[in-house]
Design an enzyme around this catalytic site. Structure first.
Site, PDB file in Angstrom:
ATOM      1  N   GLU A 199       0.782  -1.235   0.000  1.00 37.50           N
ATOM      2  CA  GLU A 199       0.000   0.000   0.000  1.00 37.50           C
ATOM      3  C   GLU A 199       0.816   1.288   0.000  1.00 37.50           C
ATOM      4  OE1 GLU A 199      -2.948  -0.414   3.055  1.00 37.50           O
ATOM      5  OE2 GLU A 199      -4.086  -1.874   1.890  1.00 37.50           O
ATOM      6  N   GLU A 319      -5.706  -7.539  -1.608  1.00 37.26           N
ATOM      7  CA  GLU A 319      -6.516  -7.373  -0.399  1.00 37.26           C
ATOM      8  C   GLU A 319      -7.880  -6.832  -0.772  1.00 37.26           C
ATOM      9  OE1 GLU A 319      -4.998  -5.035   2.792  1.00 37.26           O
ATOM     10  OE2 GLU A 319      -2.966  -5.872   2.690  1.00 37.26           O
TER      11      GLU A 319
END
Length: 506
Positions: A199, A319
């Protein structure tokens, strides 16, 4: 994604107080399943991932976190044996584990904590370092037929970082540690890839040319460094948060790939990875659009789906998750699963995915397991049923599909994983005991009492009186010679013990 809202993890002390116990591709997909697709290292071709024999595969997996936290090991070992959890993942139809870690576990002498060794649990992990525990998990997962993607989730256990480096963990350390892991598992094709950094987000940019902020350039440097050590690995590159003034989830914006693709020295190793979440993580403008959820495919196309649809590279949604408490989240998950392309319709010509998470202690999403670390959230798991995919060849003896003219035979082993009197959970492992691949199977047993199946996963069932007949699901009927498949179920009342079971190859 807005990590301040994520990962409200159980404290170690609290954890230790928890009581222990309780279409066009369809034919191709079917053919691949019968020949045990997934063997060896993988590579890419256009938007697909292929195994060592050139057969397409689909990553359909789960995130199991903990190595990135101060526990220095996957979570839940304070409640269960690690092998039992890997077996349960397989029984539910997940074929890949995304395993987050931080650079802390690569420090000399880094040790795990919060592992329960009572009653023989995790016995082979006693005295091992964190990396040695990871070795054991990789080894058992490979034996069971699961693949692993290592995810550099954080530079240290303290928390998430926007960039791939911090003052305490410079880029040189990041790359050195990635190379160390690539070398550690070189020759072990259970570990098929490395997710370079989790991320990236503002001020990280994509294609801006500033070497201190340009994630695309950093991914190239790190990816090439990994491939210099192990050229067989897949390199997973996540997106950023913002591109040309358009913002989204942390790691979920891959719009820059169109203008600035990642270029690696070894061809056919690149997989782009996006993250996507629902309102239980944070609010986004598209959730309040009057056209929601019909607007979502267009959103996904814009941020990352176009990479797959234009045949640029495979796309892996590394995710996605939700508590499912909000009706908005329920609609979001149903729409996303449909967008990812059902396996029965598209086979392996589909998006790849790993759901967040296996763990129940992810604060804003929960997990596939409930808080007892045993029971399955069958509603949440059920949303994923259409995009699950066949597993892969396991350890020794698990990869031979058998030859023509062989015999088909199977055995079944029934085990009770928990029994609390009012109900119980059990698992059945089906093993191909013949010399030809199974195309399908059927298991039958009769309970001595009034037990009834209340839910079942990875198999369909009928019950007549005390006799239960379970038949394979669409994704686990094909079992190579020596291989196995599993299913699980809940029942009530407890106290039924372990009945005799019979297996029929059909």
């Amino acid at each position: 994604m807005f990590r301040s809202l994520r990962r409200a993890l159980c404290a170690v002390a609290a954890a230790l107080l928890i009581p222990l116990g309780a279409g066009a591709q369809t034919a191709r997909a079917a053919e691949a399943a019968e020949t045990a697709a997934g063997a060896g290292y993988w590579h890419t071709s256009g938007r697909q991932i292929l195994d060592a024999a050139g057969q397409p595969v689909r990553i359909a997996g789960i995130n199991w976190f903990g190595f990135e936290t101060s526990n220095n090991v996957v979570h839940g070992l304070w409640a269960r044996d690690y092998k039992s959890m890997i077996d349960q993942m397989k029984s539910l139809g997940y074929n890949t584990i995304r395993m987050p870690f931080s650079d802390d576990i690569l420090k000399n002498g880094a040790m795990p904590n919060s592992i329960d060794f009572s009653a023989g649990k995790n016995a082979d992990l006693q005295g091992l370092t964190s990396l040695q525990v990871m070795d054991r998990i990789v080894g058992y997962a490979g034996q069971a037929g699961l693949k692993i993607v290592l995810d550099r989730h954080r530079p240290d256990a303290a928390g998430q970082s926007a960039l791939w480096y911090t003052a305490a963990v410079p880029e040189s350390t990041w790359i050195a540690n990635l190379k160390s892991l690539a070398a550690r598992y070189r020759g072990n094709s259970t570990v098929v890839g490395i997710d370079l950094h989790n991320e990236p987000h503002d001020p990280a940019c994509w294609g801006c040319g500033d070497t201190a902020r340009d994630w695309r350039l950093a991914a190239q440097r790190a990816g090439n460094a990994v491939l210099s050590v192990n050229p067989e690995l897949l390199i997973m590159v996540e997106g950023v948060q913002s591109y040309n003034g358009v913002s989204g989830w942390w790691g979920g914006n891959l719009m820059g790939v169109a203008d600035h693709p990642v270029q690696l020295d070894v061809p056919n190793r690149l997989v782009y990875s996006a993250h996507d979440y629902a309102t239980s993580v944070a609010q986004q403008s598209w959730f309040s659009d009057p056209s929601f959820p019909a607007n979502m495919p267009g959103i996904w196309d814009r941020y990352w789906g176009y990479i797959f649809k234009q045949n640029i590279a495979p796309v892996w949604v590394g995710e996605f998750g939700t508590t499912l408490q909000s009706p908005v989240d329920q609609k979001w998950l149903a729409a996303l699963v449909d967008y990812l392309r059902p396996t029965s319709t598209y086979g392996y010509d589909s998006f790849h995915w790993t759901f967040w998470s296996w763990n129940p202690n992810s604060g804003d999403t929960g997990g596939i397991l409930k808080d007892d670390w045993q029971s399955v959230d069958t509603v949440k798991d059920g949303y994923l049923a259409s995009v699950k995919a066949p597993g892969f060849p396991g350890g020794p003896g698990g990869g031979d599909p058998g030859g023509p003219g062989g015999s088909a035979a199977c055995t079944a082993a029934y085990s009770v994983s928990s029994d609390w009197g009012g109900g119980f959970n059990a698992e059945v492992k089906v093993t191909n005991a013949g010399t030809a691949a199974l195309k399908s199977w059927k298991v039958t047993w009769t309970w001595p009492g009034a037990q009834k199946v209340t839910s079942m996963w990875n198999a369909a069932h009928t019950q007549s009186g005390a006799t239960v007949t379970a038949t394979n699901a669409s994704h686990n009927g094909a079992v190579p010679a020596g291989g196995s498949a599993s299913f699980g179920f809940g029942g009530a009342p407890g106290g039924g013990g372990v009945p005799s079971v019979s297996c029929t190859a059909t």
